[in-house]
Design an enzyme around this catalytic site. Structure first.
Site, PDB file in Angstrom:
ATOM      1  N   GLU A  65      83.602  48.882  72.991  1.00 19.57           N
ATOM      2  CA  GLU A  65      83.462  49.354  74.437  1.00 19.57           C
ATOM      3  C   GLU A  65      82.188  49.649  74.696  1.00 19.57           C
ATOM      4  OE1 GLU A  65      87.088  51.334  76.156  1.00 19.57           O
ATOM      5  OE2 GLU A  65      86.711  52.344  74.284  1.00 19.57           O
ATOM      6  N   GLU A  66      81.436  50.471  73.716  1.00 20.68           N
ATOM      7  CA  GLU A  66      80.109  50.960  73.885  1.00 20.68           C
ATOM      8  C   GLU A  66      78.962  49.647  74.191  1.00 20.68           C
ATOM      9  OE1 GLU A  66      76.977  54.134  71.922  1.00 20.68           O
ATOM     10  OE2 GLU A  66      79.135  53.883  70.978  1.00 20.68           O
ATOM     11  N   GLY A  67      79.110  48.890  73.023  1.00 20.25           N
ATOM     12  CA  GLY A  67      78.084  47.931  73.061  1.00 20.25           C
ATOM     13  C   GLY A  67      78.492  46.885  74.386  1.00 20.25           C
ATOM     14  N   GLY A 109      85.444  53.319  71.839  1.00 19.38           N
ATOM     15  CA  GLY A 109      85.286  52.525  70.676  1.00 19.38           C
ATOM     16  C   GLY A 109      83.820  51.780  70.660  1.00 19.38           C
TER      17      GLY A 109
END
Length: 518
Positions: free
Chosen positions: A215-217, A212
């Site tokens: 999550e990545e950030g 998502g």
């Protein structure tokens, strides 16, 4: 006296054992006699304070002082018992594969788990192209494309540690854009390949999945602030850095805003509550899908194609041949040939873009501003772009706090001689100079090794730099005078979301060690 134990908890436990040993030894002599005679120069049992012990070695349960081991075996056993019980395994490994839109990358981390938080000791990194999404319907080919990266992991992780070294594969924006059906088949093939052909336990659940954007950030924010020492350290809570990441398909923003006493963050999907160590953080995060560097290029080029369709320069549906169009986002005498431009209607046209007769950097900036859809309805003010709520960086993020910009922000500025710290206005100046063309390049970049080769071999610099300035200034509302920091590594460790995603895997909550076959 040299310190005996790694921390006071070891000392308390071992001291209790020592006293018990001495008590037993004393009791074996018999009850004390009133008329007991002490012979001069007789050997008097030593107390723990009389014994000098060297520090415990880096390996748990190992005592460096061999004399102590020989003369006081019970004491040595007590020390080794305490250290071994507290930390039976110092080094753990985690394998994280970043399946990005343009390529796949492997990060193999080696941690010392006897510290809190765990200490990153080493990292092995490798990458390859193309990305999983380029395989389209060839899911088996996509899975096998990761073999060179997994070979790196096999060579790095010790044989005895492989069965308890978790592996996860996280795909990002590129695979999201491929669609659910195709991406699911690719991910299923990847998991099957890992489970059948490699000794590493695959993380259960979302261990092989499309990550998502939130999550990545957030994971990138954790990585950055962990490496900077802003989070996880003992002591008072420290200010944290903001993170702006620019991939090929999406861009992420994560920062910890501070509000006046009577204000707080608006609830919504952008709000992320994080506990790391003993501290709680309320973060603003958002992933703007479709606003990565390559998607940004496509959006700008789509505007040019749509205008050509309206003007009749290109006939709708005439996508079997290559068309020629002028682009203000090319310097004079520079061409970008065979560009595939996909419109919102999913129609794809092949275009040879031609540079204008005169520099048109201002017109290019107009286009890169326009695609941000800054005028979209903002239902929950304030907004950044495309109608997305975002707390004001000017009001809620102190100027003394660092802003880090990563990935393509670094990749497109560093080869042209930009330092690791610069103002947004300096980035704006760089874009303006690059868009002027070859004559200006020769006078400005001649002293910067390799920069002229970069500009001459890649026609996208003018567009890419203009888009970056628009994204940071027009989109995120960062003032032009604000200092920005960039890089590929902090403390010689790779920056990105992977480390932040790997730290939770040190606890085997969603994976189990693999049983080795005989």
């Amino acid at each position: 006296m040299a310190p005996i134990f790694r921390n006071y908890r070891f000392a308390i436990g071992a001291f209790a054992v020592i006293m018990l040993i001495l008590l037993i030894k004393t009791s074996s002599i018999g009850p004390p006699s009133i008329a007991r005679t002490v012979t001069p120069n007789a050997s008097i049992p030593k107390t723990p304070e009389d014994i000098s012990i060297l520090p415990v070695n880096d390996e748990p349960g190992y005592l460096q002082d061999s004399k102590t081991e020989q003369n006081y075996p019970e004491l040595a056993d007590a020390v080794k018992s305490q250290t071994s019980q507290t930390c039976s395994e110092e080094h753990k490994y985690v394998i994280m594969i970043d399946a990005g839109s343009t390529g796949s990358r492997v990060h193999i981390y080696k941690f010392d788990v006897c510290t809190s938080p765990p200490t990153l000791l080493d990292e092995k990194f490798d990458m390859l192209e193309p990305g999983l999404s380029s395989f389209d319907t060839d899911s088996v080919g996509a899975a096998n494309s990761l073999d060179p990266l997994l070979k790196v992991a096999m060579n790095y992780v010790p044989i005895k540690a492989r069965s308890c070294t978790p592996v996860a594969v996280k795909a990002t924006a590129g695979l999201r854009l491929l669609g659910d059906a195709k991406s699911s088949k690719i991910l299923s093939a990847v998991r099957d390949h890992l489970e059948k052909d490699y000794p590493f336990p695959v993380v259960e659940g979302d261990g092989v999945s499309i990550m998502g954007g939130d999550e990545e950030g957030v994971f990138a924010w954790i990585t950055t602030n962990y490496l900077l020492g802003n989070i996880g350290a003992n002591g008072p809570k420290l200010p944290t850095a903001a993170v702006f990441d620019l991939g090929g398909g999406s861009t992420q923003i994560v920062f910890e805003p501070t509000f006046p006493i009577n204000e707080k963050m608006v609830d919504g999907e952008h709000k992320f509550d994080l506990k790391f160590g003993d501290e709680n953080y309320t973060l603003y995060q958002f992933s703007h899908l479709g606003y990565g560097l390559k998607e940004g290029r496509n959006k700008v080029n789509s505007v040019l194609v749509e205008n050509a369709l309206k003007d009749g320069k290109i006939l709708k549906g005439d996508n079997t041949k290559t068309h020629q169009l002028s682009s203000p986002c090319l310097p004079p005498k520079v061409n970008a040939t065979n560009e595939k431009v996909t419109l919102e209607s999913k129609e794809t046209y092949t275009i040879d873009f031609i540079g204008p007769d005169e520099p048109s950097g201002a017109q290019c900036r107009f286009l890169t501003d326009e695609i941000l859809n800054k005028d979209a309805q903002c239902q929950s003010p304030p907004c950044s772009f495309n109608g997305v709520h975002q707390p004001s960086l000017v009001r809620t993020f102190k100027e003394s706090n660092d802003i880090y910009i990563f990935s393509y922000f670094y990749d497109r500025t560093r080869p042209l001689g930009m330092p690791l710290s610069f103002t947004l206005n300096e980035l704006n100046d760089l874009a303006r100079i690059v868009c002027k063309g070859e004559e200006t390049w020769n006078s400005v970049f001649s002293g910067i090794a390799g920069s002229l080769d970069e500009l001459e071999s890649d026609s996208h610099f003018c567009l890419d730099l203009s888009f970056q300035v628009s994204l940071l200034h027009t989109g995120y509302d960062i003032p032009l005078q604000r200092e920005l920091r960039t890089g590929k590594k902090i403390a010689n460790k790779e920056i990105g979301w992977c480390l932040g995603a790997s730290l939770p895997l040190l606890k085997a909550d969603n994976w189990k060690c693999k049983i080795q076959s005989a």
